[in-house]
Design a protein around this motif. Structure first.
Motif, PDB file in Angstrom:
ATOM      1  N   VAL A  16     -30.795 -10.510 105.536  1.00  0.00           N
ATOM      2  CA  VAL A  16     -30.911 -11.364 106.723  1.00  0.00           C
ATOM      3  C   VAL A  16     -30.313 -12.741 106.443  1.00  0.00           C
ATOM      4  O   VAL A  16     -29.558 -13.287 107.258  1.00  0.00           O
ATOM      5  N   GLY A  17     -30.643 -13.300 105.266  1.00  0.00           N
ATOM      6  CA  GLY A  17     -30.081 -14.597 104.908  1.00  0.00           C
ATOM      7  C   GLY A  17     -28.574 -14.555 104.804  1.00  0.00           C
ATOM      8  O   GLY A  17     -27.884 -15.500 105.217  1.00  0.00           O
ATOM      9  N   GLY A  18     -28.043 -13.459 104.259  1.00  0.00           N
ATOM     10  CA  GLY A  18     -26.589 -13.319 104.192  1.00  0.00           C
ATOM     11  C   GLY A  18     -25.952 -13.255 105.563  1.00  0.00           C
ATOM     12  O   GLY A  18     -24.891 -13.855 105.790  1.00  0.00           O
ATOM     13  N   CYS A  19     -26.592 -12.544 106.480  1.00  0.00           N
ATOM     14  CA  CYS A  19     -26.074 -12.478 107.855  1.00  0.00           C
ATOM     15  C   CYS A  19     -26.098 -13.856 108.517  1.00  0.00           C
ATOM     16  O   CYS A  19     -25.131 -14.250 109.188  1.00  0.00           O
ATOM     17  N   ILE A  20     -27.187 -14.588 108.303  1.00  0.00           N
ATOM     18  CA  ILE A  20     -27.282 -15.935 108.877  1.00  0.00           C
ATOM     19  C   ILE A  20     -26.172 -16.822 108.320  1.00  0.00           C
ATOM     20  O   ILE A  20     -25.579 -17.636 109.037  1.00  0.00           O
ATOM     21  N   SER A  21     -25.854 -16.652 107.030  1.00  0.00           N
ATOM     22  CA  SER A  21     -24.846 -17.502 106.389  1.00  0.00           C
ATOM     23  C   SER A  21     -23.458 -17.311 106.980  1.00  0.00           C
ATOM     24  O   SER A  21     -22.591 -18.164 106.806  1.00  0.00           O
ATOM     25  N   LEU A  22     -23.242 -16.194 107.674  1.00  0.00           N
ATOM     26  CA  LEU A  22     -21.924 -15.934 108.263  1.00  0.00           C
ATOM     27  C   LEU A  22     -21.619 -16.850 109.435  1.00  0.00           C
ATOM     28  O   LEU A  22     -20.452 -17.089 109.756  1.00  0.00           O
ATOM     29  N   PHE A  23     -22.663 -17.349 110.095  1.00  0.00           N
ATOM     30  CA  PHE A  23     -22.416 -18.207 111.260  1.00  0.00           C
ATOM     31  C   PHE A  23     -23.151 -19.541 111.208  1.00  0.00           C
ATOM     32  O   PHE A  23     -22.976 -20.370 112.105  1.00  0.00           O
ATOM     33  N   ALA A  24     -23.961 -19.770 110.183  1.00  0.00           N
ATOM     34  CA  ALA A  24     -24.655 -21.058 110.048  1.00  0.00           C
ATOM     35  C   ALA A  24     -24.398 -21.581 108.652  1.00  0.00           C
ATOM     36  O   ALA A  24     -24.772 -20.946 107.666  1.00  0.00           O
TER      37      ALA A  24
END
Length: 227
Positions: free
Chosen positions: A188-196
């Motif tokens: 989840v954190g990796g996914c968030i890092s893609l746009f934030a």
């Protein structure tokens, strides 16, 4: 099967392990590869930086290790003296550390530019250290949320007991779900890092932590887990 064989504390630990994974991803993906959950790695880096002529590697790793330790000590003191009847009060410290990290990065460290500097990451490490004191039994941590090495060791031992006929699936399933929770949180954190990025990554991590704090307090209240 899970409802019958695992208590509310154990099931809550899977949720909070996911939070630890999310915080690890938030720090690692948008910094210079700093570890906020992997203290074994930081201890090794603190020593090996001397031999590789990389003083900053040693300094930053040692600072992260000490910050994590400070979070554990502070939360332990609060457990003993401030919230002895509130076993999940450490989450408040974690949320406060993340919000402070966000403000420090935004106001003092240049805002959303990448990579994230060390100072806000130190605050995240402090928060993760505090988070690991959430589950206590007789004054000792009973479920270390970010200590995945230990979780994998216990998982392996449980699998061995099961396949040898001396145990059941429950000897390893709980550890597997704790491990899965952490990995899912990192995903989840990796996914968030893609746009934030930068400060916004810290904002998202803070929001996730605050939501987890409210969820935890509501969860334990509904089940009467306050002791």
């Amino acid at each position: 099967m899970i409802r019958e064989n695992y208590d509310s504390e154990t099931k809550l630990s899977w949720v909070l392990a996911a939070l630890a994974g999310t915080l690890a991803a938030a720090a690692f993906t948008h910094s210079e590869g700093y570890f906020v959950t992997f203290m074994t790695g930081n201890a090794g880096r603190a020593v090996l930086g001397v031999f590789t002529d990389n003083q900053w590697l040693s300094i930053s790793a040692l600072a992260l290790l000490l910050s994590f330790l400070a979070g554990v000590v502070t939360a332990a003191v609060c457990h003993r003296r401030v919230w002895p009847q509130r076993p999940h009060g450490a989450l408040v410290l974690t949320a406060a550390a993340l919000v402070t990290a966000t403000l420090v990065d935004w106001l003092l460290e240049g805002g959303p530019e990448l990579p994230l500097p060390l100072l806000p990451i130190l605050l995240v490490a402090f928060g993760v250290g505090a988070l690991n004191t959430t589950f206590l039994r007789d004054g000792e941590v009973s479920i270390p949320l970010s200590y995945i090495t230990g979780t994998v060791v216990k998982l392996g031992q449980g699998i061995e007991r099961h396949i040898s006929g001396g145990g059941t699936v429950h000897d390893w399933l709980g550890y597997f779900l704790l491990f899965t929770g952490y990995v899912f949180g990192a995903f989840v954190g990796g996914c968030i890092s893609l746009f934030a990025g930068g400060t916004w990554m810290l904002v998202m991590a803070s929001v996730v932590c605050v939501l987890a704090t409210f969820y935890t307090y509501g969860y334990v209240d509904r089940r009467g887990l306050w002791k």
